[in-house]
Motif scaffolding. Structure first.
Motif, short mmCIF file in Angstrom:
data_model
loop_
_atom_site.label_atom_id
_atom_site.label_comp_id
_atom_site.label_asym_id
_atom_site.label_seq_id
_atom_site.Cartn_x
_atom_site.Cartn_y
_atom_site.Cartn_z
N ARG A 1 19.09 35.30 -5.02
CA ARG A 1 19.93 35.87 -3.98
C ARG A 1 20.91 34.79 -3.50
O ARG A 1 20.49 33.73 -3.03
N GLY A 2 22.20 35.06 -3.66
CA GLY A 2 23.21 34.09 -3.26
C GLY A 2 24.56 34.74 -3.11
O GLY A 2 24.68 35.97 -3.09
N ARG A 3 25.58 33.92 -3.00
CA ARG A 3 26.94 34.44 -2.82
C ARG A 3 27.50 34.86 -4.18
O ARG A 3 27.43 36.01 -4.56
N ASN A 4 28.07 33.94 -4.95
CA ASN A 4 28.46 34.22 -6.32
C ASN A 4 27.38 33.70 -7.26
O ASN A 4 26.89 32.59 -7.07
N VAL A 5 26.99 34.49 -8.25
CA VAL A 5 25.92 34.11 -9.17
C VAL A 5 26.50 34.05 -10.58
O VAL A 5 27.04 35.03 -11.08
N LEU A 6 26.39 32.87 -11.22
CA LEU A 6 26.90 32.66 -12.57
C LEU A 6 25.78 32.15 -13.46
O LEU A 6 25.19 31.11 -13.18
N LEU A 7 25.49 32.87 -14.53
CA LEU A 7 24.45 32.47 -15.47
C LEU A 7 25.06 32.18 -16.83
O LEU A 7 25.90 32.94 -17.32
N GLY A 8 24.61 31.09 -17.46
CA GLY A 8 25.05 30.75 -18.81
C GLY A 8 24.36 31.61 -19.86
O GLY A 8 23.60 32.53 -19.56
N GLU A 9 24.60 31.29 -21.12
CA GLU A 9 24.03 32.07 -22.21
C GLU A 9 22.51 31.94 -22.27
O GLU A 9 21.94 30.89 -21.98
N ASN A 10 21.86 33.05 -22.67
CA ASN A 10 20.42 33.05 -22.93
C ASN A 10 19.59 32.65 -21.71
O ASN A 10 18.54 32.02 -21.86
N VAL A 11 20.01 33.02 -20.54
CA VAL A 11 19.22 32.76 -19.33
C VAL A 11 18.30 33.95 -19.08
O VAL A 11 18.73 35.11 -19.15
N GLU A 12 17.04 33.67 -18.78
CA GLU A 12 16.09 34.70 -18.42
C GLU A 12 15.78 34.62 -16.93
O GLU A 12 15.46 33.55 -16.42
N VAL A 13 15.88 35.75 -16.25
CA VAL A 13 15.57 35.84 -14.82
C VAL A 13 14.47 36.88 -14.65
O VAL A 13 14.69 38.07 -14.95
#
Length: 284
Positions: free
Chosen positions: A43-55
């Protein structure tokens, strides 16, 4: 926010960050490097994930959300502004976007999606990859002002915002058992985290509660009033405990500098000197 080097070369946990049962919660932006595993929601303001990230949880972004290709999200994704999804992103819940949606090929959204703005189906450029490759190039050629402007435009669009982003380097593992990175780690003040912290070096701010141990190859700094609910170990580094800091476990290091009213509840093992008095940072 200003960077003098690759911003993904360090784990950065900003002031006031909390690990709340199933979510990582911060007031600022969240940047996650490629091939990382985050066993929390975000949970945040802008969220940026790179390649192959698992959440392994939901994502809630007040602003934009950018998920590069092959990201796997195990719950819902809720976006307050625009969303950008690279090809082969998988969302095991629903996607709700208040603004525009830019979506790549072979995106799988198990419970459907809705967007209040435009929907464009194409292959968006991997945002994290482009951003940091370009940033590295600008820093390499000495264009610091241009690099700062790029970061301000892409990550911190609100020029008045003072909250530092939560930055998780590539190939990291973050869960309630461990925060494991191969880079330095910097934890701000007033943070409450669960899990053992494993990093190259560790710097913890004031009035934090870390429910786990600290282990580093190099130096470890623990700020005023912070409690470490576990052991503190370095392989080749020094340890500084500021006033009112408390380690509820053993300390093993090269040299140890303990400020007034700092406490170690367990055994101290130091190859070098143990100094009790005012630390260098207190004098600054």
């Amino acid at each position: 926010m200003a960077f003098s080097r690759d911003p993904l070369d360090e784990l950065v946990v900003p002031d006031g960050t909390e690990a709340k049962e199933v979510d990582l919660v911060t007031d600022g932006d969240v940047l996650v490097g490629g091939r990382s595993t985050i066993e929390f929601g975000i949970r945040g303001r802008n969220v940026l994930l790179g390649e192959n990230v698992e959440v392994d949880g939901a994502i809630e972004a007040e602003g934009d959300c950018r998920l590069d290709m092959w990201c796997d999200i195990d719950d819902d994704v809720l976006v307050g502004q625009d969303a950008y999804l690279g090809e082969r992103v998988h969302i095991n819940g629903e996607l709700k976007v208040a603004g525009d949606l830019d979506i790549g090929d072979d995106v799988d959204i198990e419970e459907g999606f809705e967007a209040n703005g435009w929907i464009v189906i194409r292959n968006p450029m991997p945002t994290i990859v482009f951003l940091f490759v370009y940033l590295k190039h600008l820093l390499l050629i000495g264009e610091d002002d241009a690099a700062q402007q790029l970061i301000s435009e892409m990550v911190d669009e609100d020029e008045e915002a003072e909250t530092e982003p939560l930055v998780i380097p590539g190939n990291a593992t973050v869960n309630d058992d461990a925060w494991r990175v191969s880079t330095p780690a910097r934890i701000g003040s007033d943070c409450r985290l669960h899990g053992n912290v494993r990093a190259e070096t560790i710097d913890v701010g004031a009035d934090c509660n870390i429910f786990g141990s600290l282990r580093a190859r190099g130096d470890v700094y623990v700020g005023n009033g912070t409690r470490i609910h576990g052991d503190l170990t370095t392989r080749d580094g020094d340890v500084v405990l500021e006033k009112d800091a408390r380690v509820l476990g053993d300390v093993s290091c090269d040299t140890l500098d303990i400020a007034p009213r700092a406490e170690v509840d367990g055994t101290i093992r130091a190859d070098g000197e143990i100094t009790m008095g005012t630390t260098e940072r207190d004098l600054e």
